[in-house]
Write a protein that holds these residues in place. Sequence first.
Motif, PDB file in Angstrom:
ATOM      1  N   PHE A 205       0.832  -1.206   0.000  1.00  0.00           N
ATOM      2  CA  PHE A 205       0.000   0.000   0.000  1.00  0.00           C
ATOM      3  C   PHE A 205       0.867   1.258   0.000  1.00  0.00           C
ATOM      4  O   PHE A 205       0.990   1.944   1.020  1.00  0.00           O
ATOM      5  N   PRO A 206       1.487   1.595  -1.115  1.00  0.00           N
ATOM      6  CA  PRO A 206       2.279   2.831  -1.147  1.00  0.00           C
ATOM      7  C   PRO A 206       1.440   4.069  -0.846  1.00  0.00           C
ATOM      8  O   PRO A 206       1.975   5.088  -0.404  1.00  0.00           O
ATOM      9  N   GLN A 207       0.123   3.969  -1.063  1.00  0.00           N
ATOM     10  CA  GLN A 207      -0.755   5.108  -0.780  1.00  0.00           C
ATOM     11  C   GLN A 207      -0.905   5.368   0.714  1.00  0.00           C
ATOM     12  O   GLN A 207      -1.463   6.400   1.120  1.00  0.00           O
ATOM     13  N   ALA A 208      -0.423   4.455   1.567  1.00  0.00           N
ATOM     14  CA  ALA A 208      -0.536   4.636   3.019  1.00  0.00           C
ATOM     15  C   ALA A 208       0.553   5.545   3.567  1.00  0.00           C
ATOM     16  O   ALA A 208       0.660   5.729   4.782  1.00  0.00           O
ATOM     17  N   ARG A 286      -5.722   5.317  -4.499  1.00  0.00           N
ATOM     18  CA  ARG A 286      -4.295   5.118  -4.728  1.00  0.00           C
ATOM     19  C   ARG A 286      -3.700   6.378  -5.347  1.00  0.00           C
ATOM     20  O   ARG A 286      -4.401   7.239  -5.850  1.00  0.00           O
ATOM     21  N   GLY A 287      -2.394   6.476  -5.282  1.00  0.00           N
ATOM     22  CA  GLY A 287      -1.719   7.578  -5.943  1.00  0.00           C
ATOM     23  C   GLY A 287      -1.391   8.757  -5.054  1.00  0.00           C
ATOM     24  O   GLY A 287      -0.616   9.631  -5.452  1.00  0.00           O
ATOM     25  N   GLU A 288      -1.958   8.824  -3.847  1.00  0.00           N
ATOM     26  CA  GLU A 288      -1.614   9.905  -2.938  1.00  0.00           C
ATOM     27  C   GLU A 288      -1.818   9.456  -1.501  1.00  0.00           C
ATOM     28  O   GLU A 288      -2.646   8.588  -1.213  1.00  0.00           O
ATOM     29  N   GLY A 289      -1.029  10.043  -0.623  1.00  0.00           N
ATOM     30  CA  GLY A 289      -1.117   9.714   0.789  1.00  0.00           C
ATOM     31  C   GLY A 289      -1.576  10.903   1.609  1.00  0.00           C
ATOM     32  O   GLY A 289      -2.004  11.928   1.072  1.00  0.00           O
ATOM     33  N   SER A 303      -6.177  14.506   3.943  1.00  0.00           N
ATOM     34  CA  SER A 303      -6.313  13.050   3.805  1.00  0.00           C
ATOM     35  C   SER A 303      -7.164  12.733   2.583  1.00  0.00           C
ATOM     36  O   SER A 303      -8.184  13.390   2.329  1.00  0.00           O
ATOM     37  N   PRO A 304      -6.758  11.738   1.784  1.00  0.00           N
ATOM     38  CA  PRO A 304      -7.523  11.357   0.596  1.00  0.00           C
ATOM     39  C   PRO A 304      -8.899  10.818   0.964  1.00  0.00           C
ATOM     40  O   PRO A 304      -9.046  10.092   1.950  1.00  0.00           O
ATOM     41  N   GLY A 305      -9.885  11.155   0.169  1.00  0.00           N
ATOM     42  CA  GLY A 305     -11.248  10.686   0.392  1.00  0.00           C
ATOM     43  C   GLY A 305     -12.103  11.780   1.000  1.00  0.00           C
ATOM     44  O   GLY A 305     -11.747  12.379   2.009  1.00  0.00           O
ATOM     45  N   ARG A 306     -13.243  12.041   0.384  1.00  0.00           N
ATOM     46  CA  ARG A 306     -14.165  13.043   0.913  1.00  0.00           C
ATOM     47  C   ARG A 306     -14.868  12.493   2.145  1.00  0.00           C
ATOM     48  O   ARG A 306     -14.707  11.323   2.511  1.00  0.00           O
ATOM     49  N   LEU A 307     -15.648  13.327   2.810  1.00  0.00           N
ATOM     50  CA  LEU A 307     -16.350  12.898   4.011  1.00  0.00           C
ATOM     51  C   LEU A 307     -17.216  11.678   3.714  1.00  0.00           C
ATOM     52  O   LEU A 307     -17.896  11.629   2.681  1.00  0.00           O
ATOM     53  N   PRO A 308     -17.217  10.679   4.595  1.00  0.00           N
ATOM     54  CA  PRO A 308     -17.935   9.435   4.303  1.00  0.00           C
ATOM     55  C   PRO A 308     -19.407   9.498   4.664  1.00  0.00           C
ATOM     56  O   PRO A 308     -19.835  10.302   5.501  1.00  0.00           O
ATOM     57  N   GLY A 309     -20.169   8.615   4.012  1.00  0.00           N
ATOM     58  CA  GLY A 309     -21.572   8.435   4.380  1.00  0.00           C
ATOM     59  C   GLY A 309     -22.365   9.718   4.349  1.00  0.00           C
ATOM     60  O   GLY A 309     -22.288  10.518   3.422  1.00  0.00           O
ATOM     61  N   HIS A 310     -23.141   9.928   5.430  1.00  0.00           N
ATOM     62  CA  HIS A 310     -24.026  11.088   5.515  1.00  0.00           C
ATOM     63  C   HIS A 310     -23.379  12.274   6.225  1.00  0.00           C
ATOM     64  O   HIS A 310     -24.042  13.278   6.491  1.00  0.00           O
ATOM     65  N   VAL A 311     -22.081  12.178   6.531  1.00  0.00           N
ATOM     66  CA  VAL A 311     -21.396  13.277   7.215  1.00  0.00           C
ATOM     67  C   VAL A 311     -21.119  14.402   6.222  1.00  0.00           C
ATOM     68  O   VAL A 311     -20.657  14.169   5.106  1.00  0.00           O
ATOM     69  N   THR A 312     -21.423  15.634   6.633  1.00  0.00           N
ATOM     70  CA  THR A 312     -21.174  16.812   5.812  1.00  0.00           C
ATOM     71  C   THR A 312     -20.409  17.837   6.645  1.00  0.00           C
ATOM     72  O   THR A 312     -20.253  17.693   7.854  1.00  0.00           O
TER      73      THR A 312
END
Length: 456
Positions: A205-208, A286-289, A303-312
């Motif tokens: 997991f190089p993205q880690a 992948r591609g960024e940490g 941190s990669p990834g937008r807010l999860p689920g119903h969190v805004t």
Amino acid sequence: MDMPSLTGFPGQPAGSRLAYASERESTTGLAETLAALANAHGGTLIVSGGRGTSLAALHNPAAAIEMVLAAALSCTPPLIIPLPQIIEHQGMSLLAVEVPSGLPYVYAVQGRYLRREGANNVPLSPAALHRLFSERADVGWERQTPPGASLQELDSDLITAYARRVGPPAGDDPLALLTRRGCLIDGIPTNAGLLLFGRDVAARFPQAELTLVSYRGREPADTFEREDICAPLPEAIRRAERWLNEHMRKGSRMIGLEREDWTQFPPGAVREALVNAVAHRDYATRGEGIRITMFSDRLEVYSPGRLPGHVTLDNIRAERFSRNPAIVQVLADLGLVERLGYGIDRMLRQLAAAGLPPATFRETAAGFLVILPGQPMAEAVPGGVDTAAWRRMGLNDRQIDALLFVVEHERITNRDLQEMHPDVSPETIRRDLSDLVSRGLLLKVGDKRATYYILK
């Protein structure tokens, strides 16, 4: 919304977040209640030797714990819960089982989907089930087993240390503990297991990777310090926290003869931002940490990834949704993160206690950014001096007090420093000042009683 304390739960009426079961309940019956709570808003299950709210002491607490853990594993997908706790209530030993809120999956028991409504486990209608799947749409990346994964990729020393940290509730089989935590499936490491206990995280997991950068000013420049960390997540957190603390500006100012210390950022708030980024990022990206950038006036944690689920951004302080429940639970077992919630409230409290404005939260096209404001004194505001370099030189507290006194008063005498440290001998005071002269930090002016020191 974090779970309330377990204290006071036993004996209260069953409800949407509180259920009761007998230790003689079937594994399927327990699983249904656990799944129903998980499919709603989480809650607590109290297991006793009685029935319902008619509580009685457990006859076999160890067997009750095993039964509950077996029930959690029998859910589809397996339900990851904190280890059940034996609690005392009116002289009775009971079992308290916590089901976290904000889980990312929908749980079934033998093909049935239930939800806790009031004091009952109610089957979900097709429409309600469709809505729940839509709300919790998640591919479950951390539960997947990557091609070719094997137990040999896990570090047995890390696993042993983890089981030792969990203690007796973990049982005598560390691999069984990893299975309950979602780190193993049929003896094969999951993505979560490899991230947490892998021998070579970078290979899988190089993205880690965590990239830490420190700039002296408010904007990026050609001169900076950098550290790249790619290691099992608990170790990565510890190393990153140590680096950030070492590179954070620390200083003091003199208020009369008293020294007031400050840090560029509240260490507790920095820890929350770091741990939240590691625990809740989208590792499928992948591609960024994770990138943590320290400027003179702020700390940016991306941190990669937008807010999860119903969190805004609007409900981030109140709502909970854990993208990586297995990772979060193991980090919680190790004392690195609170099991429930993102720690946003704790971060904001730390900033407020330091007299700083609240953190800023932003969503980007593919990630989430937290910005912590820094102490104005870290930017050489009058009255604040960065003492980090002095501490790295090995100066003691008396010598730092002397330098701060000179910054404020332009000169210092032996008597001045003696008044600040009356319990220290005059000879020690003389050696402290003489050492600062030999280091090229102070210049000695005059002789005998007329001697004083100024900055060189």
